[in-house]
Write a protein that holds these residues in place. Structure first.
Motif, PDB file in Angstrom:
ATOM      1  N   PHE A   1      68.210  49.241  49.732  1.00  0.00           N
ATOM      2  CA  PHE A   1      68.630  48.945  48.363  1.00  0.00           C
ATOM      3  C   PHE A   1      69.459  50.105  47.831  1.00  0.00           C
ATOM      4  CE2 PHE A   1      68.151  49.214  43.770  1.00  0.00           C
ATOM      5  CZ  PHE A   1      68.425  47.915  43.368  1.00  0.00           C
ATOM      6  N   GLU A   2      70.571  49.787  47.215  1.00  0.00           N
ATOM      7  CA  GLU A   2      71.423  50.821  46.646  1.00  0.00           C
ATOM      8  C   GLU A   2      71.662  50.512  45.180  1.00  0.00           C
ATOM      9  OE1 GLU A   2      75.385  53.420  47.771  1.00  0.00           O
ATOM     10  OE2 GLU A   2      74.987  51.510  48.793  1.00  0.00           O
ATOM     11  N   GLY A   3      71.308  51.434  44.316  1.00  0.00           N
ATOM     12  CA  GLY A   3      71.471  51.230  42.896  1.00  0.00           C
ATOM     13  C   GLY A   3      70.193  51.520  42.133  1.00  0.00           C
ATOM     14  N   PHE A   4      70.103  50.894  40.970  1.00  0.00           N
ATOM     15  CA  PHE A   4      68.972  51.134  40.075  1.00  0.00           C
ATOM     16  C   PHE A   4      68.529  49.798  39.506  1.00  0.00           C
ATOM     17  CE2 PHE A   4      67.539  51.536  35.687  1.00  0.00           C
ATOM     18  CZ  PHE A   4      66.541  52.498  35.779  1.00  0.00           C
ATOM     19  N   HIS A   5      67.217  49.615  39.378  1.00  0.00           N
ATOM     20  CA  HIS A   5      66.717  48.416  38.719  1.00  0.00           C
ATOM     21  C   HIS A   5      65.481  48.783  37.898  1.00  0.00           C
ATOM     22  CE1 HIS A   5      63.093  47.695  41.230  1.00  0.00           C
ATOM     23  NE2 HIS A   5      63.817  48.224  42.203  1.00  0.00           N
ATOM     24  N   ALA A   6      65.278  48.056  36.813  1.00  0.00           N
ATOM     25  CA  ALA A   6      64.120  48.262  35.955  1.00  0.00           C
ATOM     26  C   ALA A   6      63.784  46.939  35.287  1.00  0.00           C
ATOM     27  CB  ALA A   6      64.398  49.337  34.906  1.00  0.00           C
ATOM     28  N   SER A   7      62.535  46.776  34.933  1.00  0.00           N
ATOM     29  CA  SER A   7      62.124  45.568  34.225  1.00  0.00           C
ATOM     30  C   SER A   7      60.949  45.884  33.321  1.00  0.00           C
ATOM     31  CB  SER A   7      61.757  44.445  35.207  1.00  0.00           C
ATOM     32  OG  SER A   7      60.546  44.732  35.875  1.00  0.00           O
ATOM     33  N   ALA A   8      60.801  45.064  32.301  1.00  0.00           N
ATOM     34  CA  ALA A   8      59.665  45.155  31.375  1.00  0.00           C
ATOM     35  C   ALA A   8      59.176  43.741  31.103  1.00  0.00           C
ATOM     36  CB  ALA A   8      60.066  45.840  30.079  1.00  0.00           C
ATOM     37  N   TYR A   9      57.862  43.590  31.051  1.00  0.00           N
ATOM     38  CA  TYR A   9      57.231  42.265  30.897  1.00  0.00           C
ATOM     39  C   TYR A   9      56.095  42.383  29.905  1.00  0.00           C
ATOM     40  CZ  TYR A   9      53.993  38.475  32.335  1.00  0.00           C
ATOM     41  OH  TYR A   9      53.120  37.415  32.372  1.00  0.00           O
ATOM     42  N   GLN A  10      55.952  41.388  29.054  1.00  0.00           N
ATOM     43  CA  GLN A  10      54.807  41.335  28.165  1.00  0.00           C
ATOM     44  C   GLN A  10      54.448  39.878  27.908  1.00  0.00           C
ATOM     45  OE1 GLN A  10      55.113  43.540  24.513  1.00  0.00           O
ATOM     46  NE2 GLN A  10      52.936  43.367  24.075  1.00  0.00           N
ATOM     47  N   GLY A  11      53.136  39.601  27.908  1.00  0.00           N
ATOM     48  CA  GLY A  11      52.680  38.237  27.653  1.00  0.00           C
ATOM     49  C   GLY A  11      51.271  38.241  27.090  1.00  0.00           C
ATOM     50  N   GLN A  12      50.870  37.097  26.510  1.00  0.00           N
ATOM     51  CA  GLN A  12      49.518  36.941  26.005  1.00  0.00           C
ATOM     52  C   GLN A  12      49.226  35.455  25.832  1.00  0.00           C
ATOM     53  OE1 GLN A  12      49.158  38.810  22.154  1.00  0.00           O
ATOM     54  NE2 GLN A  12      50.038  37.059  21.100  1.00  0.00           N
ATOM     55  N   TYR A  13      47.948  35.140  25.609  1.00  0.00           N
ATOM     56  CA  TYR A  13      47.556  33.760  25.341  1.00  0.00           C
ATOM     57  C   TYR A  13      47.946  33.416  23.912  1.00  0.00           C
ATOM     58  CZ  TYR A  13      45.072  33.767  29.737  1.00  0.00           C
ATOM     59  OH  TYR A  13      44.760  33.831  31.069  1.00  0.00           O
ATOM     60  N   LEU A  14      48.913  32.526  23.786  1.00  0.00           N
ATOM     61  CA  LEU A  14      49.454  32.211  22.477  1.00  0.00           C
ATOM     62  C   LEU A  14      48.435  31.516  21.591  1.00  0.00           C
ATOM     63  CD1 LEU A  14      52.939  30.879  23.650  1.00  0.00           C
ATOM     64  CD2 LEU A  14      52.345  33.196  22.937  1.00  0.00           C
ATOM     65  N   SER A  15      47.571  30.726  22.193  1.00  0.00           N
ATOM     66  CA  SER A  15      46.601  29.952  21.409  1.00  0.00           C
ATOM     67  C   SER A  15      45.531  30.844  20.795  1.00  0.00           C
ATOM     68  CB  SER A  15      45.937  28.893  22.292  1.00  0.00           C
ATOM     69  OG  SER A  15      46.880  28.215  23.080  1.00  0.00           O
ATOM     70  N   TYR A  16      45.295  32.023  21.390  1.00  0.00           N
ATOM     71  CA  TYR A  16      44.169  32.862  20.970  1.00  0.00           C
ATOM     72  C   TYR A  16      44.575  34.284  20.604  1.00  0.00           C
ATOM     73  CZ  TYR A  16      41.551  29.063  23.159  1.00  0.00           C
ATOM     74  OH  TYR A  16      41.049  27.828  23.501  1.00  0.00           O
ATOM     75  N   ASN A  17      45.838  34.644  20.845  1.00  0.00           N
ATOM     76  CA  ASN A  17      46.313  36.009  20.577  1.00  0.00           C
ATOM     77  C   ASN A  17      45.467  37.061  21.283  1.00  0.00           C
ATOM     78  OD1 ASN A  17      48.457  35.209  18.850  1.00  0.00           O
ATOM     79  ND2 ASN A  17      47.007  34.976  17.149  1.00  0.00           N
ATOM     80  N   ASP A  18      45.151  36.813  22.544  1.00  0.00           N
ATOM     81  CA  ASP A  18      44.389  37.789  23.316  1.00  0.00           C
ATOM     82  C   ASP A  18      44.907  37.805  24.746  1.00  0.00           C
ATOM     83  OD1 ASP A  18      43.431  35.440  24.409  1.00  0.00           O
ATOM     84  OD2 ASP A  18      41.335  35.761  23.865  1.00  0.00           O
TER      85      ASP A  18
END
Length: 936
Positions: A174-191
């Motif tokens: 692999f040549e280069g740079f990569h980054a990622s960010a992820y966020q999730g939760q249970y929408l029905s319960y906010n947990d």
């Protein structure tokens, strides 16, 4: 999921679509498909064989999951992704709280996680003490693809490859740079918030390349009390039904004799024989469920690096290093205090002069019930004031692989070789809070003068006042400080190995070149488990266990041949024979040889027929060999309930008092390892075809039937089997059962032996269709498994009679695993937009429905008042959707929802907790997430 079963004519379109779908993962990773098409075809080895060849397809059924396939699941753990494939069975994951330890494993075919081998870049990944690999520790961001072999492969890889092999291939060059960010939760319960961050970079020079990746994952818990299905012990019943017999207000059963010698009983009903037959009504039990985690929290940090450097034109040095730290936790309701003769206890007396004892009696386990004493049959008290029981793991895993690879040229032939060294170490520290020091409990309820004058700071304990809420009750902080302790356990495993392999073409036959692979491996494995001193001494309110320590080594050699038999005949475009054998010599149980035969028949350019027969084995694990004896409390039914008089046809119940009823649904047993265990043995067969019709470009179909039989399985006889056998004739296995004077089972030994086996059979199918249109490029897939049979073979240790049981321990043909599991997905790409839709279908299944309490008629779908009742878990499906937008060539945004229609899991009355199977179904709730990817 995609298979590598693409015939040569369909590869071109698949690659063209792959270029588009690769943009879903890394738009800047500019793979030139046209350039690749013009380049010389590279020889590669596909999982299931170490022979390098140009053909993609072999005799083995292999599924390949590309990065785009992994990302469409929208989750943070590779283990959870793999558990979602249709061929996977039930395995532990982070939704297992009671009995979980923060790991996630893979169980292909549902015959045990230890019977699936996990490799990373073709090399064995370090397992835990129990032999299974924690897939949570492998970050998704380093993965290029995952190859899943659904066939036995011990002839090629050695131990554990009975049901299949999971080979995780990481990014290279692999040549280069990569980054990622992820966020999730249970929408029905906010947990249940989940976060994932990763960054990776690499560069490639004239003679080498380096790649490095750092990733971080944090997953927050959900509470069982926040979902209706898991907020009570048994969903659909009264809140306390099925709860604990140790309530916060306490339960005290004791009896004695007056001066006339007549029995008197407090809080119970006398049976005339010094026992008690009046037990806890369901509505007086304690609902422990809301205090448990439903999904458990984790925090993971991983660092991965790999490098390659060409020392000469034909020799390359390679190295990979991996480090991961996992912090995980589980939570249970406050610890229950159980003491009394019902549990075989001795040395406990609630002294008459204890300032909180209202009876004026010495209530003890070692008294005769006369002269102002009473026999303590059972005292049960939920220690709410002590708070939750928290189990916290801190796990460090390190693995290094280093070596050399190259090419030896002999005339016009090239031989590929590699030699290397592997070292891996897993170190785990576990802290458990909320446990009781039972020696100090005995001191604190005993003679008050002895307590207050002791040098260890003894404080008299008030068990009688009851608790009003969590952290509130009659037990003060001063009392808790004396009787509670924090346990600190340490465990670890290590793996070290040397290996050497060579592959190439030996000579030409009329139908082509005879290819081979051969190799040698020497491996050492060791492990230990050192429990806290109080746990090892058996003076804890939790499960006690003894230390574990041991090691073994193995020396192995293998040979693999690919023999071209026929070519260019009518109806036989090509016919190949694949042969392999491996010899393994273990330091503990001896040697074993396992072989494999495969046939690959290319009928036409469109149609390939294939089949394999293989032998496989699994060596006993460190835990199975050397585990110290430990406590377990499984739910069991005592066949002697009612006493001897009520069971005249059960000689083993003689001497059990009339009216006896087991005091708790969970009965204490003792389990442990066995250093004399032998290897498990297995045979597997697969037969199938791959079809890519020329008249439908982009369509590929595969179908494979499978059958696996495991013999000499490492297992226990089974606690319920032992109880039933002893009761049946009064002789068989009775030496393993210990009963108290009141008839109750005090202990039962259920150790490991080579006894019985497992069988499973069925078929897999995969359909993939890639096509282009004016509104975008599409990929449609269907991946499914049908289970025709999955049974456990139980061998009576005396008569040697073999009985077949299904996965729920039931005799007969009831379906207790879903016969059908299918993943259906659609992926669409158009200019800067892309979308996925995934349907995860779980077929119906049937379980034994023994709820009791008058609930069976209402809740069991197949109620039988005159015999066994059953409950059907209906077929259901989860729907997942995601949408991505490429703002630039280097920046992509994704949003998605898993369980889009908020489908609840099917209610189960045979699971241990939560009223649903966490290894098969999801935590209830609609889960939403967002991800951003950056690369350049």
């Amino acid at each position: 999921m995609f298979t590598n079963s693409k015939l040569a004519k369909s590869v071109k379109l698949a690659c063209a679509f792959g270029a588009a779908s690769a943009a879903l993962v890394a738009p800047n990773a500019a793979f030139s498909q046209e350039a690749e098409a013009d380049a010389p075809i590279e020889k590669i080895s596909v999982t299931g064989s170490r022979i390098k060849r140009t053909e993609i397809e072999g005799a083995n059924p292999v599924t390949v999951m590309e990065a785009v396939d992994i990302e469409k699941f929208g989750i943070t753990s590779i283990g959870d992704v793999l558990q979602a494939i249709p061929s996977a069975g039930s395995a532990i994951n982070t939704n297992n709280n009671n009995g979980g330890n923060g790991t996630t494993t893979i169980d292909i075919r549902g015959i045990g996680s230890g019977r699936t081998l996990v490799l990373v870049n073709g090399k064995r990944w370090a397992p835990g003490l129990g032999g299974a690999v924690d897939l949570n520790n492998i970050p998704a961001s380093i993965i290029d693809r995952i190859e899943v072999l659904k066939d036995g492969a011990s002839a090629v890889y050695g131990s554990d490859a009975i049901a299949g092999v999971v080979n995780i291939i990481t990014r290279t060059d692999f040549e280069g740079f990569h980054a990622s960010a992820y966020q999730g939760q249970y929408l029905s319960y906010n947990d249940g918030n989940k976060e994932q961050y990763d960054v990776g970079f690499g560069f490639t020079g004239d003679r080498g390349s380096v790649y490095m990746n750092v990733s971080y994952v944090e997953e927050e818990q959900t509470l069982a009390g926040d979902r209706a299905i898991s907020a009570v012990p048994v969903f659909g019943t009264a809140p306390t039904y099925g709860g604990s017999s140790a309530p916060p207000q306490g339960r005290f059963y004791y009896y004695g004799y007056d001066q006339a010698g007549d029995l008197f009983v407090v809080n119970g009903q006398g049976d005339g024989n010094g026992g008690v037959n009046s037990w806890v009504e369901p509505d007086s039990r304690f609902n422990y469920a809301p205090f448990n985690y439903l999904s458990t929290p984790q925090e993971r940090t991983a660092i991965y690096t790999q490098g390659r450097y060409e020392l000469t034109d034909n020799i390359t040095a390679t190295a990979t290093a991996f480090y991961n730290n996992r912090k995980s936790a589980q939570a249970l309701a406050p610890t229950p205090l159980f003491i009394g003769t019902a549990f075989g206890d001795s040395g406990f007396t609630i002294a008459a002069n204890n300032p909180y004892n209202p009876t004026g009696l010495d209530i003890g386990t070692d008294v005769d019930g006369t002269d102002g004493t009473a026999i303590m049959f059972l005292v049960g008290r939920r220690m709410m004031e002590a708070g939750y029981r928290i189990f916290q793991q801190n796990v460090d895993q390190f693995q290094f692989n280093g070596g050399f690879e190259g090419i030896i040229e002999v005339g016009n032939s090239e031989f590929y070789w590699d030699a290397g060294y592997t070292y891996a170490d897993i170190a785990q520290n576990t802290i458990t809070e909320g446990l009781l020091n039972m020696d100090r409990v005995a001191n604190a309820i005993g003679d008050v003068d002895a307590c207050t004058s002791s040098s260890d700071g003894c404080v008299p304990l008030n068990l009688f006042g009851g608790a009003t809420a969590l952290y509130e009750g009659s037990i003060t902080q001063e009392m808790l400080d004396y009787i509670t302790f924090t346990a600190q356990d340490a465990a670890g495993t290590s793996l070290e190995s040397y290996h050497a392999n060579i592959t190439g073409d030996l000579f030409e036959l009329p139908a082509g070149y005879l290819a081979f692979a051969a190799g040698y491996e020497k491996r050492w494995q060791s492990g230990f488990d050192q429990p806290d001193a109080l746990i090892a001494a058996g003076i804890t309110s939790g499960n006690s266990r003894q230390p574990t320590a041991g090691s073994f080594s193995v020396e192995e050699a293998y040979l693999e041949l690919a023999v071209p038999v026929l070519e260019g005949l009518p109806g036989v475009e090509r016919l190949d024979l694949e042969l392999a054998t491996r010899y393994s010599d273990y330091s503990n149980f001896g040697d074993t040889t396992n072989s494999k035969v495969g046939v690959k028949w290319q009928v036409t350019e469109d149609l390939l027929l294939r089949g394999t027969w293989s032998e496989a084995f699994r060596a006993p694990t460190i835990s199975e060999l050397f585990q110290g004896q430990s406590d377990s409390f499984p739910p069991l039914t005592d066949p002697c309930n009612g006493g001897a008089a009520a069971n005249p046809d059960l000689p083993g119940c003689a001497g059990v008092p009339a009216g006896y009823q087991q005091p708790n649904s969970q009965i204490r047993i003792t389990v442990g390892g066995n250093p004399d265990l032998l290897a498990e043995e297995a045979e597997s067969t697969t037969v199938g075809f791959v079809y890519s019709p020329e008249y439908i470009e982009g369509l590929s179909l595969t179908f494979d039937m499978f059958e696996i039989e495991v013999d000499n399985a490492v297992s226990s006889v089974g606690a319920q089997t032992i109880l039933n056998a002893c009761a049946g004739d009064g002789v068989t296995l009775c030496s393993l059962v210990q009963r108290g004077s009141a008839g109750n089972v005090v202990d039962l030994y259920n150790g490991l032996v080579n006894l019985g086996g497992q069988t499973t059979s069925g078929f897999d199918w995969e359909i993939a269709y890639n096509f282009e249109s004016s509104v975008g490029d599409f990929r449609l897939q269907m991946d499914g498994t049908y289970v025709d049979e999955r049974t456990t073979l139980v061998i009576d240790p005396v008569s040697k009679e073999v009985t077949k049981f299904n996965d729920a321990g039931q005799a007969g043909d009831r379906d207790v695993v879903p016969r059908v599991r299918t993943n259906i997905s659609a992926i669409w790409n158009y200019e800067d937009f892309s979308a996925t839709y995934l349907i995860r279908y779980i077929g119906n299944t049937t379980e034994l429905c023994s709820i009791g309490g008058g609930y069976e008629e209402e809740l069991c779908s197949d109620y039988n008042p005159d015999g066994d009742s059953y409950n059907e878990l209906e077929a259901m499906a989860y729907h997942d959707a995601s949408f991505s937008y490429h703002m630039t060539d280097n920046l992509r945004f994704t949003v998605g929802v898993n369980n889009l229609w908020d489908t609840d899991p099917e209610v189960s009355y045979s699971t241990f907790a939560n009223s649903f199977d966490p290894s098969m179904y999801e935590v209830p709730g609609r889960f939403g997430y967002a991800r951003v990817n950056l690369s350049f």
